[in-house]
Enzyme design. Structure first.
Site, PDB file in Angstrom:
ATOM      1  N   LYS A 169       1.902  -3.374   7.496  1.00  0.00           N
ATOM      2  CA  LYS A 169       2.194  -3.577   6.073  1.00  0.00           C
ATOM      3  C   LYS A 169       3.654  -3.240   5.782  1.00  0.00           C
ATOM      4  O   LYS A 169       4.322  -3.928   5.010  1.00  0.00           O
ATOM      5  CB  LYS A 169       1.275  -2.720   5.188  1.00  0.00           C
ATOM      6  CG  LYS A 169      -0.183  -3.124   5.170  1.00  0.00           C
ATOM      7  CD  LYS A 169      -0.438  -4.516   4.614  1.00  0.00           C
ATOM      8  CE  LYS A 169      -0.212  -4.619   3.118  1.00  0.00           C
ATOM      9  NZ  LYS A 169      -0.590  -5.964   2.592  1.00  0.00           N
TER      10      LYS A 169
ATOM     11  N   TYR B 177      -2.171  -0.375  11.037  1.00  0.00           N
ATOM     12  CA  TYR B 177      -2.290  -1.073   9.741  1.00  0.00           C
ATOM     13  C   TYR B 177      -1.064  -0.793   8.872  1.00  0.00           C
ATOM     14  O   TYR B 177      -0.422  -1.733   8.364  1.00  0.00           O
ATOM     15  CB  TYR B 177      -3.562  -0.620   9.005  1.00  0.00           C
ATOM     16  CG  TYR B 177      -3.549  -0.950   7.522  1.00  0.00           C
ATOM     17  CD1 TYR B 177      -3.645  -2.269   7.090  1.00  0.00           C
ATOM     18  CD2 TYR B 177      -3.395   0.055   6.561  1.00  0.00           C
ATOM     19  CE1 TYR B 177      -3.606  -2.585   5.728  1.00  0.00           C
ATOM     20  CE2 TYR B 177      -3.357  -0.248   5.207  1.00  0.00           C
ATOM     21  CZ  TYR B 177      -3.461  -1.572   4.794  1.00  0.00           C
ATOM     22  OH  TYR B 177      -3.401  -1.877   3.452  1.00  0.00           O
TER      23      TYR B 177
ATOM     24  N   THR C  60       0.820  -1.213   0.000  1.00  0.00           N
ATOM     25  CA  THR C  60       0.000   0.000   0.000  1.00  0.00           C
ATOM     26  C   THR C  60       0.857   1.267   0.000  1.00  0.00           C
ATOM     27  O   THR C  60       2.009   1.248   0.462  1.00  0.00           O
ATOM     28  CB  THR C  60      -0.901  -0.006   1.258  1.00  0.00           C
ATOM     29  OG1 THR C  60      -1.501   1.265   1.419  1.00  0.00           O
ATOM     30  CG2 THR C  60      -0.119  -0.315   2.527  1.00  0.00           C
ATOM     31  N   ASP C  61       0.270   2.366  -0.449  1.00  0.00           N
ATOM     32  CA  ASP C  61       0.964   3.663  -0.368  1.00  0.00           C
ATOM     33  C   ASP C  61       1.080   4.152   1.079  1.00  0.00           C
ATOM     34  O   ASP C  61       1.885   5.046   1.377  1.00  0.00           O
ATOM     35  CB  ASP C  61       0.256   4.722  -1.229  1.00  0.00           C
ATOM     36  CG  ASP C  61      -1.210   4.956  -0.873  1.00  0.00           C
ATOM     37  OD1 ASP C  61      -1.722   4.313   0.063  1.00  0.00           O
ATOM     38  OD2 ASP C  61      -1.843   5.794  -1.544  1.00  0.00           O
ATOM     39  N   GLU C  62       0.273   3.565   1.992  1.00  0.00           N
ATOM     40  CA  GLU C  62       0.250   4.075   3.373  1.00  0.00           C
ATOM     41  C   GLU C  62       1.560   3.831   4.114  1.00  0.00           C
ATOM     42  O   GLU C  62       1.804   4.442   5.151  1.00  0.00           O
ATOM     43  CB  GLU C  62      -0.921   3.472   4.145  1.00  0.00           C
ATOM     44  CG  GLU C  62      -2.244   3.800   3.490  1.00  0.00           C
ATOM     45  CD  GLU C  62      -3.451   3.708   4.406  1.00  0.00           C
ATOM     46  OE1 GLU C  62      -3.294   3.583   5.620  1.00  0.00           O
ATOM     47  OE2 GLU C  62      -4.567   3.779   3.873  1.00  0.00           O
TER      48      GLU C  62
END
Ligand code: NAD
Ligand code: DAU
Length: 362
Positions: free
Chosen positions: A166, A162, A136-138
């Site tokens: 990741k 989260y 993810t970009d997060e």
């Protein structure tokens, strides 16, 4: 011919990817879909698959390393595409333990299983096998208003449990490539939307609530910016990385569609006003309600997708309006799916936990 292990294939992106593979990958021999079917996964998402005899669902946990080793051995699987995860930021704030277990330990378990079967037992190399990790970009954190978009070399700075889980899984995957020579690749993608998305995420939640005349909760001032990508475009990017991407590389994937949450919800309402002709709740934007913000809420994400465009010639096919129009149409035509998912998954408990204590934004 390719023999896939897809993890998390009963979830939103995983089930879309399985449909995409069955339609588009002419080298496909079989798909083993390993999914433990949490609240976010459903057999409903796998109904009506094209060429369905090539797909088998195994209900099991990615943390069960012996199970994964058994599948890789017996079915001689050569490609792992790893979607399985706890994926909702708000749930990671209420209960981070499941995120550490599935996202970190689960990824570790898969990597160890691949190393055991592919490397120790079979001595297979990068032309024969691939471990592709979906991220993810997060993991890159939050951007200031004028800051440049995230690139593949942006340092990791995850902010939510989260995102941190990741990020940890990305590091493990990269380390297994670097240290053990496991043939890995990673894609980091922005916010997906489209068919089969669980209605806890912003777009399906807004559609669900608007159609029943409930208030549409916008966190904080609604000025947070996300980059939105239609899920089919994400699936195309993953398959292209599997076919033509280089082992050991990471690729950023995004939609070039950056806008505030408030603008996104207003756009959705406009499309819904046009498509839901008989809705008694029009204009739906009147239902918007500002509620207390998400703790630690990232302000802005944006993805620089130059690398995947330059190296693999991938770019999104859908723009925001075309993708949202298709999505609204799908949800309107699949009310039975939505009702089945909500009934099956004790969705009301989640809404009570996450929203009832929020109240209006001060
Ligand atoms: P999802 O929550 O819809 O689906 C996750 C699936 O994983 C479910 O079917 C669930 O049952 C399964 N699962 C969970 N724990 C498991 C376990 N221990 N063993 C086996 N299966 C398990 O998620 P999604 O939105 O489809 O996201 C898929 C992947 O893509 C995730 O890794 C997520 O981090 C990543 N991602 C999502 C987005 C997005 O916008 N949704 C964007 C970028 C990356
Ligand atoms: O950026 C990629 C990520 O996108 C993925 O890695 C995650 O798995 C996926 O869940 C998604 O995370 P977000 O937190 O961005 O998605 P969500 O749909 O939960 O929220 C989108 C934005 O809308 C976010 O800024 C929070 C806001 N929001 C969300 C909900 C559920 C609201 O304002 N109200 C809401 O009720």
């Amino acid at each position: 011919m390719k023999r896939y292990l897809i993890t998390g294939g009963a979830g939103f992106i995983g089930s879309n990817f399985i449909r995409h593979l069955l339609k588009e990958d002419h080298d496909l021999e079989c798909i083993v879909n390993l999914d433990v079917i949490t609240y976010a996964g459903s057999r409903e998402n796998l109904k009506g698959l094209p060429d369905s005899e090539k797909h088998i669902l195994v209900e099991g946990d990615i943390c069960d390393q012996e199970l994964v080793i058994g599948l890789l051995r017996q079915d001689e699987l050569d490609t792992i595409v790893h979607f399985a995860a706890e994926s909702h930021v708000d749930r990671s704030i209420h209960g981070p333990a499941a995120f550490v277990r599935t996202n970190i330990q689960g990824t570790f378990s898969l990597l160890e299983a691949a190393r055991q079967v592919w490397q120790r037992e079979r001595q297979l190399d990068g032309d024969e096998v691939r471990f592709h990790h979906i991220s993810t970009d997060e993991v890159f954190g939050s951007l200031e208003t004028q800051a440049a978009a995230f690139s593949e070399t942006t340092p990791y700075a995850p902010n939510s449990p989260y995102a941190a889980s990741k990020a940890a899984s990305d590091h493990l995957v990269r380390a297994y490539g670097h240290t053990y020579g496991l043939p890995i690749s990673i894609t980091n993608c922005s916010n997906n939307y489209g068919p089969y998305q669980f209605p806890e995420k912003l777009i399906p939640l807004i559609l669900l609530k608007a159609l029943t005349g409930e208030l549409l909760p916008i966190y904080g001032d609604g000025q947070q910016i996300r980059d939105w990508l239609y899920v089919e475009d994400h699936c195309r990017a993953i398959l292209q990385v599997l076919k033509q991407g280089e082992v050991g590389e990471t690729y950023n994937v995004g939609g070039n569609n950056q806008l505030t949450n408030l603008d996104l919800v207003k756009t959705l309402c406009t499309i819904l006003n046009e498509q839901a002709v008989d809705s008694p709740y029009k204009p739906h934007e009147n239902l918007i309600q500002f509620v207390a913000d998400r703790p630690g809420h990232d302000r802005r994400y944006a993805m620089d997708i130059t690398k995947i465009d330059r190296v693999l010639g991938w770019e999104p096919n859908e723009n925001l309006l075309s993708g949202l129009t298709k999505t609204v149409r799908w949800y309107l035509q699949n009310q039975d799916w939505l009702q089945a998912i909500i009934a099956e998954k004790e969705f009301g408990n989640w809404l009570a936990l996450n929203y009832e204590t929020r109240g209006d934004e001060e």
